[in-house]
Design an enzyme around this catalytic site. Structure first.
Site, short mmCIF file in Angstrom:
data_model
loop_
_atom_site.label_atom_id
_atom_site.label_comp_id
_atom_site.label_asym_id
_atom_site.label_seq_id
_atom_site.Cartn_x
_atom_site.Cartn_y
_atom_site.Cartn_z
CD GLU A 278 -2.71 -1.08 0.48
OE1 GLU A 278 -3.36 -0.20 -0.25
OE2 GLU A 278 -2.77 -1.77 -0.51
CD1 TRP A 281 -1.51 0.07 -4.08
CD2 TRP A 281 -1.43 1.27 -5.87
NE1 TRP A 281 -1.94 -0.97 -5.23
CE2 TRP A 281 -2.18 0.26 -6.03
CE3 TRP A 281 -1.13 2.01 -7.16
CZ2 TRP A 281 -2.74 -0.47 -7.24
CZ3 TRP A 281 -2.09 2.09 -7.71
CH2 TRP A 281 -2.76 0.69 -8.17
CD1 TRP A 309 -17.21 14.28 -18.12
CD2 TRP A 309 -16.86 12.39 -16.47
NE1 TRP A 309 -15.73 13.36 -17.93
CE2 TRP A 309 -15.78 11.97 -17.31
CE3 TRP A 309 -18.72 10.73 -16.36
CZ2 TRP A 309 -15.75 10.91 -16.89
CZ3 TRP A 309 -17.71 10.09 -16.00
CH2 TRP A 309 -15.82 10.11 -15.97
CG ASN A 344 -7.95 2.31 -0.63
OD1 ASN A 344 -8.13 3.74 -1.14
ND2 ASN A 344 -7.79 0.76 -0.76
CD1 TRP A 362 -12.51 11.17 -14.56
CD2 TRP A 362 -11.04 12.53 -12.56
NE1 TRP A 362 -10.97 12.05 -15.05
CE2 TRP A 362 -10.34 12.48 -14.17
CE3 TRP A 362 -10.49 12.93 -11.43
CZ2 TRP A 362 -9.57 13.04 -14.29
CZ3 TRP A 362 -9.34 13.23 -11.46
CH2 TRP A 362 -8.41 13.34 -13.10
CD1 TRP A 385 -10.54 11.05 -6.25
CD2 TRP A 385 -11.62 10.66 -6.86
NE1 TRP A 385 -10.99 11.48 -4.89
CE2 TRP A 385 -12.79 10.77 -5.90
CE3 TRP A 385 -13.03 9.82 -7.88
CZ2 TRP A 385 -13.97 11.13 -5.30
CZ3 TRP A 385 -15.02 10.36 -7.64
CH2 TRP A 385 -15.01 10.18 -6.24
C1 LIG Z 1 -10.72 8.14 -4.88
C2 LIG Z 1 -9.32 7.87 -3.95
C3 LIG Z 1 -9.23 8.82 -3.40
C4 LIG Z 1 -7.83 8.89 -2.29
N1 LIG Z 1 -7.38 9.82 -1.88
C5 LIG Z 1 -6.54 9.84 -1.21
C6 LIG Z 1 -5.91 11.02 -0.66
O1 LIG Z 1 -6.11 12.95 -0.47
N2 LIG Z 1 -4.38 10.92 -0.12
C7 LIG Z 1 -4.03 9.81 0.71
O2 LIG Z 1 -3.18 10.09 1.28
N3 LIG Z 1 -4.42 8.53 0.13
C8 LIG Z 1 -5.45 8.41 -0.87
N4 LIG Z 1 -6.40 7.43 -0.93
C9 LIG Z 1 -5.77 6.05 -0.36
C10 LIG Z 1 -5.95 5.67 0.47
O3 LIG Z 1 -7.74 5.68 0.51
C11 LIG Z 1 -5.88 6.25 1.87
O4 LIG Z 1 -3.97 6.87 1.42
C12 LIG Z 1 -6.13 5.31 2.83
O5 LIG Z 1 -7.62 5.12 2.81
C13 LIG Z 1 -5.05 6.08 3.75
O6 LIG Z 1 -5.46 4.72 5.43
P1 LIG Z 1 -4.40 3.99 6.27
O7 LIG Z 1 -3.27 5.26 6.34
O8 LIG Z 1 -4.81 3.64 7.46
O9 LIG Z 1 -4.33 2.82 5.10
P2 LIG Z 1 -3.04 1.52 5.40
O10 LIG Z 1 -4.01 0.72 4.99
O11 LIG Z 1 -2.60 1.61 6.74
O12 LIG Z 1 -2.24 2.12 4.43
C14 LIG Z 1 -0.89 2.47 4.69
C15 LIG Z 1 -0.52 3.94 3.90
O13 LIG Z 1 -0.40 3.39 2.52
C16 LIG Z 1 -0.45 3.97 1.71
N5 LIG Z 1 -2.08 4.19 1.24
C17 LIG Z 1 -3.10 2.93 1.21
N6 LIG Z 1 -3.19 2.67 0.55
C18 LIG Z 1 -2.89 3.68 -0.79
C19 LIG Z 1 -3.51 3.91 -2.23
N7 LIG Z 1 -4.43 3.82 -2.69
N8 LIG Z 1 -3.07 4.86 -2.77
C20 LIG Z 1 -2.03 5.45 -2.29
N9 LIG Z 1 -1.66 5.45 -1.45
C21 LIG Z 1 -1.91 4.19 -0.46
C22 LIG Z 1 -0.82 5.31 2.92
O14 LIG Z 1 -0.40 6.06 2.61
C23 LIG Z 1 -1.74 4.45 3.47
O15 LIG Z 1 -1.23 5.79 4.73
C24 LIG Z 1 -7.35 7.89 -1.73
C25 LIG Z 1 -8.31 6.17 -2.15
C26 LIG Z 1 -8.79 6.69 -3.11
C27 LIG Z 1 -9.83 5.15 -3.33
#
Ligand SMILES: Cc1cc2nc3c(=O)[nH]c(=O)nc-3n(C[C@H](O)[C@H](O)[C@H](O)COP(=O)(O)OP(=O)(O)OC[C@H]3O[C@@H](n4cnc5c(N)ncnc54)[C@H](O)[C@@H]3O)c2cc1C
Length: 495
Positions: A278, A281, A309, A344, A362, A385
């Site tokens: 993650e 990502w 759209w 997420n 979007w 997005w």
């Molecule tokens: C439409 C959409 C918009 C999003 N916008 C943002 C945003 O503006 N800022 C943001 O930090 N994240 C964004 N995310 C990614 C992700 O949803 C969040 O980082 C995540 O929910 C963070 O929760 P956590 O720290 O508990 O994640 P964990 O599951 O504990 O993951 C650890 C870390 O991995 C990174 N991570 C996890 N999932 C993703 C992912 N899909 N993409 C990129 N990095 C990820 C984050 O830095 C996160 O803190 C977005 C996802 C979607 C689907």
């Protein structure tokens, strides 16, 4: 003759921490007096104004950083203005011999830094603090940037952790020259006042480096073991919730990686790989932003430029305020409004709903997230997005249309999460909490639910919306026939 006692400036921006902070580390090891400065730059050209939730967090985080620096006898100088004006001004006022900062990666921030670098009038040293690898560092065998996450992350894993995280400085010599002008944080107006809507955020978060480390320890001690199995279930609250801390640079990915790379945690290898994936990502998002500086505004797949759209203020508003009539979507949108954060899996569900069910661009979803998330991030938000909309490279295909009822039943089977954020449905039995419109009248009555009065009916019918989206996307030119052949039922593709 250079003044050997001349101070050096450390600029803090999206790296609000003392540990693993290369700019601060190198500056302190010169033994010169250090002037820590934070510049609130809302003036340099092209910078995207930050959302209100992120600004609330920034205020708290600056308080925490000031307190941490005060423990070293140091003072955080606050200045507002364009980077290229403020930096040379402080250099002049203090006779500083050099400026140190950590790099930023959004095009407008890079341009602002470039200007400041030119105007500083003294050497500027820059470092990577917030990524495992620089966005341009990882390349395919042919020397090109990656377009696909899996291959990119495989290459990163093969490279491993390049540098161990740096320790917090043991001492910071503070500058003892004439007083330096500093703004009052309260006057910056980062906090909401009329009304003060930040109550839910105060209850949920502890901004600052200390808060970030608490989250990390809590994750490692109590959540990591179940992460791989349960990370998609919002109500289990098993993810790390580190994203806002990472967004403000209160903790670094190197620190997180290093903490997980410990023999005592070897039993949790599956969860560790998933979790690092993650973070991968996040890295990929910056790698991709570097290739597409306008990722937040332009479709990566240009054939979507012709997509028609829909424009509906009412539908957009219903989505933003959690009034769509689909409980899992509404719960998630209300959590976002109250706490500035969303799980997420829910971001995927609400994103798909906006783009596919409502056929709303979007970019309007991206902008709403940008305004309301405490973790809004120029790379992650835009990449995700475009991924959800199917307009990016390596994205969800257009025919993946989440069924919000099935998604709710799958990831919140008892409806616990829904009950928390949509309290008007709290008394509905689990069978109906994901689709209250199917509940018999007597059950609705017993639960105190009056459809259209206490809770809306669905603003679109799932099946109709799905068919409409499929034909709209199908009408786009150059639809990949192989992908079309693979078009399957809702939720058929694992993520
Ligand atoms: C439409 C959409 C918009 C999003 N916008 C943002 C945003 O503006 N800022 C943001 O930090 N994240 C964004 N995310 C990614 C992700 O949803 C969040 O980082 C995540 O929910 C963070 O929760 P956590 O720290 O508990 O994640 P964990 O599951 O504990 O993951 C650890 C870390 O991995 C990174 N991570 C996890 N999932 C993703 C992912 N899909 N993409 C990129 N990095 C990820 C984050 O830095 C996160 O803190 C977005 C996802 C979607 C689907």
């Amino acid at each position: 003759m250079p003044d050997l006692n001349a101070p050096v400036i450390v600029l803090f921006r999206d790296d609000l921490r003392l540990g693993d902070n290369p700019a601060l580390h190198v500056a302190t090891s010169t033994n010169a007096p250090v002037i820590p400065v934070f510049v609130l730059d809302e003036e340099s050209g092209g910078l995207r104004p930050r959302g209100a939730a992120w600004r609330w967090w920034l205020h708290q985080s600056l308080l925490a950083l000031s307190a941490d620096l005060a423990n070293f006898g140091s003072t955080l100088i606050l200045r507002r203005g364009a980077m290229a004006d403020v930096v040379p001004e402080i250099v002049r006022q203090t006779g500083a011999a050099a400026v140190f900062w950590n790099r930023r990666y959004e095009a407008a921030s890079q341009a602002a830094d470039e200007e400041a670098l030119k105007s500083a009038g003294v050497p500027v040293r820059t470092y990577n603090a917030n990524l495992l690898n620089e966005p341009w560092e990882i390349k395919t065998r042919e020397g090109r940037p990656f377009r696909v996450y899996t291959a990119y992350w495989r290459a990163c894993l093969a490279r491993g952790l390049q540098n161990a995280p740096l320790p917090r400085p043991s001492a910071i010599t503070y500058y003892s020259g004439p007083a330096i002008e500093s703004d009052s944080l309260d006057r910056w107006g980062l906090l909401p006042t009329r009304p003060d809507w930040a109550g839910g955020m105060r209850e949920t978060w502890t901004p600052g480096e200390g808060g970030a480390y608490e989250r990390l320890y809590e994750f490692v001690d109590h959540k990591l073991s179940g992460y791989a199995a349960h990370r998609d279930e919002p109500q289990t609250d098993i993810t790390a919730r580190l994203s806002p801390h990472l967004s403000h640079g209160e903790i670094s990915p190197r620190q997180i990686w290093a903490m997980l790379d410990h023999p005592e945690l070897a039993a949790h290898q599956a969860s560790i790989s998933k979790f690092l994936g993650e973070l991968g990502w996040r890295e990929f998002a910056y790698h991709f932003l570097n290739q597409h500086p306008d990722l937040a505004t332009r479709n990566v797949q240009t054939r979507f430029d012709e997509f028609g759209w829909m424009s509906s203020e009412g539908m957009l508003r219903a989505w933003q305020t959690g009034q769509t009539g689909y409980p899992i979507v509404d719960a998630a949108m209300r959590e976002l409004w109250q706490t500035g954060w969303m799980h997420n899996r829910l971001r995927l569900i609400v994103g798909s709903f906006l783009v596919k069910h409502l056929l709303i661009d979007w970019r309007l979803g991206e902008q709403w997230f940008w305004d309301t998330l405490v973790d809004s991030d120029p790379a992650n938000n835009a990449l995700n997005w475009q991924w959800v909309a199917g307009t990016g490279a390596d994205s969800a295909p257009y025919f993946r249309i989440f069924n919000p009822v099935l998604q709710g039943q799958r990831f919140d089977p008892e409806g616990e999460y829904i009950r928390r954020f949509v309290p008007e449905l709290a008394e509905l039995p689990g069978r109906y909490v994901h689709e209250p419109w199917r509940a018999p009248e007597r059950i609705l009555k017993a639960a105190g639910v009056v459809l259209k009065e206490t809770y809306p009916r669905p603003i679109v019918d799932h099946q109709l919306a799905r068919n409409r989206a499929l034909s709209a996307f199908h009408a786009l030119r150059n639809v990949d026939p192989e992908a079309e052949g693979a078009a399957a039922t809702d939720d058929s593709l694992p993520l």
